[in-house]
Write a protein that holds these residues in place. Structure first.
Motif, short mmCIF file in Angstrom:
data_model
loop_
_atom_site.label_atom_id
_atom_site.label_comp_id
_atom_site.label_asym_id
_atom_site.label_seq_id
_atom_site.Cartn_x
_atom_site.Cartn_y
_atom_site.Cartn_z
N VAL A 1 36.02 50.88 36.85
CA VAL A 1 36.09 49.61 37.57
C VAL A 1 37.00 48.61 36.87
O VAL A 1 37.73 47.85 37.52
N SER A 2 37.01 48.59 35.54
CA SER A 2 37.88 47.65 34.82
C SER A 2 39.35 47.95 35.08
O SER A 2 40.17 47.04 35.25
N THR A 3 39.70 49.24 35.11
CA THR A 3 41.08 49.62 35.41
C THR A 3 41.45 49.21 36.82
O THR A 3 42.55 48.66 37.07
N LEU A 4 40.56 49.47 37.77
CA LEU A 4 40.82 49.09 39.16
C LEU A 4 41.02 47.59 39.28
O LEU A 4 41.94 47.12 39.98
N MET A 5 40.20 46.82 38.60
CA MET A 5 40.31 45.37 38.69
C MET A 5 41.60 44.87 38.05
O MET A 5 42.37 44.12 38.66
N LEU A 6 41.86 45.29 36.82
CA LEU A 6 43.01 44.75 36.09
C LEU A 6 44.34 45.19 36.70
O LEU A 6 45.29 44.41 36.79
N ASP A 7 44.42 46.46 37.14
CA ASP A 7 45.69 47.00 37.60
C ASP A 7 45.96 46.78 39.08
O ASP A 7 47.12 46.74 39.49
N VAL A 8 44.89 46.64 39.88
CA VAL A 8 45.08 46.61 41.33
C VAL A 8 44.54 45.34 41.98
O VAL A 8 45.27 44.64 42.71
N LEU A 9 43.29 44.99 41.71
CA LEU A 9 42.62 43.99 42.53
C LEU A 9 42.73 42.56 42.01
O LEU A 9 42.68 41.61 42.79
N LEU A 10 42.85 42.39 40.70
CA LEU A 10 42.95 41.03 40.19
C LEU A 10 44.18 40.30 40.74
O LEU A 10 44.07 39.12 41.13
N PRO A 11 45.35 40.94 40.84
CA PRO A 11 46.48 40.26 41.48
C PRO A 11 46.18 39.86 42.93
O PRO A 11 46.64 38.81 43.39
N HIS A 12 45.43 40.70 43.64
CA HIS A 12 45.03 40.34 45.01
C HIS A 12 44.15 39.09 45.01
O HIS A 12 44.27 38.23 45.90
N ALA A 13 43.24 39.01 44.04
CA ALA A 13 42.36 37.84 43.98
C ALA A 13 43.16 36.57 43.70
O ALA A 13 42.91 35.52 44.31
N TYR A 14 44.12 36.65 42.79
CA TYR A 14 45.00 35.50 42.53
C TYR A 14 45.73 35.09 43.80
O TYR A 14 45.80 33.90 44.15
N ALA A 15 46.28 36.08 44.51
CA ALA A 15 47.03 35.79 45.74
C ALA A 15 46.12 35.18 46.80
O ALA A 15 46.53 34.25 47.52
N GLY A 16 44.89 35.68 46.90
CA GLY A 16 43.96 35.15 47.88
C GLY A 16 43.59 33.70 47.61
O GLY A 16 43.51 32.88 48.53
N LEU A 17 43.35 33.37 46.34
CA LEU A 17 43.04 31.98 46.00
C LEU A 17 44.24 31.07 46.25
O LEU A 17 44.09 29.91 46.65
N ASP A 18 45.45 31.60 46.04
CA ASP A 18 46.64 30.82 46.38
C ASP A 18 46.70 30.55 47.88
O ASP A 18 47.03 29.43 48.31
N LEU A 19 46.38 31.56 48.69
CA LEU A 19 46.37 31.37 50.14
C LEU A 19 45.33 30.33 50.56
O LEU A 19 45.52 29.62 51.55
N LEU A 20 44.24 30.24 49.80
CA LEU A 20 43.20 29.26 50.09
C LEU A 20 43.55 27.87 49.55
O LEU A 20 42.81 26.91 49.80
N GLY A 21 44.63 27.77 48.82
CA GLY A 21 45.05 26.47 48.29
C GLY A 21 44.29 26.02 47.07
O GLY A 21 44.21 24.82 46.77
N VAL A 22 43.70 26.98 46.33
CA VAL A 22 42.93 26.63 45.14
C VAL A 22 43.88 26.16 44.04
O VAL A 22 44.95 26.74 43.82
N CYS A 23 43.48 25.12 43.36
CA CYS A 23 44.24 24.57 42.24
C CYS A 23 44.52 25.67 41.21
O CYS A 23 43.59 26.39 40.80
N PRO A 24 45.77 25.86 40.77
CA PRO A 24 46.08 26.93 39.80
C PRO A 24 45.24 26.88 38.53
O PRO A 24 44.87 27.92 37.98
N THR A 25 44.92 25.68 38.06
CA THR A 25 44.11 25.57 36.85
C THR A 25 42.73 26.17 37.07
O THR A 25 42.20 26.92 36.22
#
Length: 490
Positions: A403-427
């Motif tokens: 699960v750690s490999t899946l998160m770090l290599d694949v899904l964490l970038p998706h989570a960052y992109a999703g929060l950007d789409l939601l307009g979440v403050c980068p900090t």
């Protein structure tokens, strides 16, 4: 677990009328989805957090009525057991500093509740299953003084017609039974709500199902129950077994359980409500005077009371919700997968991961649910709950990986992109997703910390009950710092 009932005794006629009204509500909802404007101003989020009360020895404190009376805060409500509370955090948009505002609201509410609890000689702990619980604590006499809870107990126990039998095989094994649903009070969770446009609901629900196993693996915080070390997130199998209303014969016939992952991807919110009607008999047939057809025909918005009451007794891990606020209807996904705790920072980090991932995956093309079999999603759910940070999960394009490999290599970038789409403050985005990354790099979440702390105490010569008490006391001390669990020393 919902609002109080007007009545707690139901006649056969009540059940017949209730079934008819649920179907009428469903027809009205189907019509409304095509003719009525729903709130759809962008995803709005909400949180519910279940909390345990403990005494000076870290044992459960049966004092929620006293604490609530002293507190007088409508955001706090009783939960099933007398040692449980629930905090309902007002919803808000996630854009800007929304995540940070959630954290501050929760910390402020808990500070006030902690001060009141101290007057009653108890403390608050956010944890999936209180490690110091014993079977003697979860008995009928310790249900909260609430008609709904007692009615649920009577209805579920009556439908089963036998004791609830628990058999969980994990690192150790637990075999036990109960004649009441009171042991379900052992399970304390965090629920995330995301309000979406009706046309988007199926995509968000499917995405929520697809990532449920990942949420569990990273957020597990329930490794101990009744003195036994079981699953990383023991709350999952225990809740399923402790509230299983099916007689053994029905289970053998494949009748669906009320605590349910589901068995297919959906195309509409109506798919889930129709399954509720098709598969699940009413448990609490409380009738309301509203005629949903007449209200709709008068150009007003019906509350669909019976549909909502029935839905509240089908315990999907991702549940549909219809509600009305400010005279306007809305729908939302209620994500019920995760435990409470370990800290508010961890809890909001879990929320950031969930909201970011579902926002991004809901727009994926081709969608994740066209590439991930539903059976594989459920297998991930079981593996995440059982193995936590050590889970191997299946994901399209990468196969079965840690699960750690899946998160770090694949899904964490998706989570960052999703929060950007939601307009979440980068900090805020970086802080909370950084906590998730920290768990992956250290291999530590609430379940692994609890397990390591108990093992260390036992190696120093403490027996299991003493080790659990000591660990829970240390857990409470660390929780008060709001430092994320992957930074805690064992």
């Amino acid at each position: 677990m919902g609002k109080d009932l007007v009545a707690a005794a139901f006649s056969p006629h009540d059940r017949v009328v209730f079934r008819r009204k649920v179907r009428r509500c469903l027809d009205v909802l189907a019509d409304m989805l095509g003719t009525v404007p729903f709130q759809a101003d962008g995803p709005t989020a909400g949180l519910e957090i279940e909390i345990n009360l403990v005494d000076a020895d870290a044992a459960p404190a049966m004092r929620n009525a006293e604490v609530l009376a002293d507190l007088g805060d409508p955001r706090f409500q009783p939960e099933l057991g007398r040692f449980n509370l629930e905090l309902n955090v007002p919803p808000r948009p996630l854009s800007g500093d929304g995540l940070g505002e959630f954290e501050q609201d929760i910390l402020g509410a808990l500070l006030g509740a902690t001060e009141c609890a101290g007057k009653d000689e108890c403390r608050l702990v956010l944890v999936g299953m209180l490690p110091t619980l014993t079977q003697d604590h979860v008995v009928l006499a310790n249900l909260s003084d609430n008609e709904r809870f007692r009615a649920l107990d009577a209805e579920i126990a009556g439908a089963r017609g036998d004791d609830f039998r628990i058999d969980i095989r994990g690192a150790e094994r637990l075999i036990t039974s109960s004649d009441t649903i009171a042991p379900e009070a052992s399970c304390t969770s965090t629920q995330f709500h995301i309000q979406v446009a009706p046309d988007d609901f199926a995509r968000y629900w499917n995405a929520s199902q697809a990532i449920a196993g990942i949420q569990l693996a990273l957020g597990a915080n329930s490794p101990f129950l009744y003195g036994r070390r079981l699953w990383a997130e023991t709350r999952i199998p225990f809740f399923e077994q402790a509230t299983d209303a099916r007689p053994d014969e029905f289970s053998a016939q494949g009748v669906r359980p009320r605590v349910w992952f589901g068995d297919r991807w959906i195309d509409s919110i109506l798919d889930l409500y129709e399954e509720n009607v098709r598969y699940f008999p009413p448990l609490l047939p409380e009738l309301n005077e509203e005629d949903p057809v007449a209200v709709r025909d008068a150009g007003k918005i019906p509350h669909l009371y019976e549909l909502r009451m029935h839905n509240g007794t089908v315990y999907r891990w991702n549940r549909p919700v219809y509600d009305v606020s400010g005279g306007r209807p809305h729908v939302r996904v209620e994500n019920r997968v995760l435990p409470s705790g370990p800290t508010v920072a961890d809890l909001v980090a879990n929320a950031a991961l969930y909201f970011g991932l579902v926002r991004r995956l809901a727009e994926d093309d081709p969608p994740i649910w066209s590439r991930l079999g539903f059976a594989a999603a459920e297998a991930n759910f079981r593996a995440g709950a059982r193995d936590g940070m050590e889970a191997f999960l299946t994901w399209p394009g990468v196969g079965e990986v840690p699960v750690s490999t899946l998160m770090l290599d694949v899904l964490l970038p998706h989570a960052y992109a999703g929060l950007d789409l939601l307009g979440v403050c980068p900090t805020q985005r970086d802080r909370f997703l950084g906590i998730i990354e920290g768990r992956c790099r250290t291999g530590r979440n609430g379940a692994t910390w609890q397990t390591a702390a108990v093992r260390a105490a036992e190696e120093r010569g403490l027996d299991r009950p003493a080790a659990l008490r000591e660990m829970t006391q240390r857990y409470l001390d660390h929780q008060q710092t709001n430092e994320p669990v992957h930074t805690w020393p064992c």
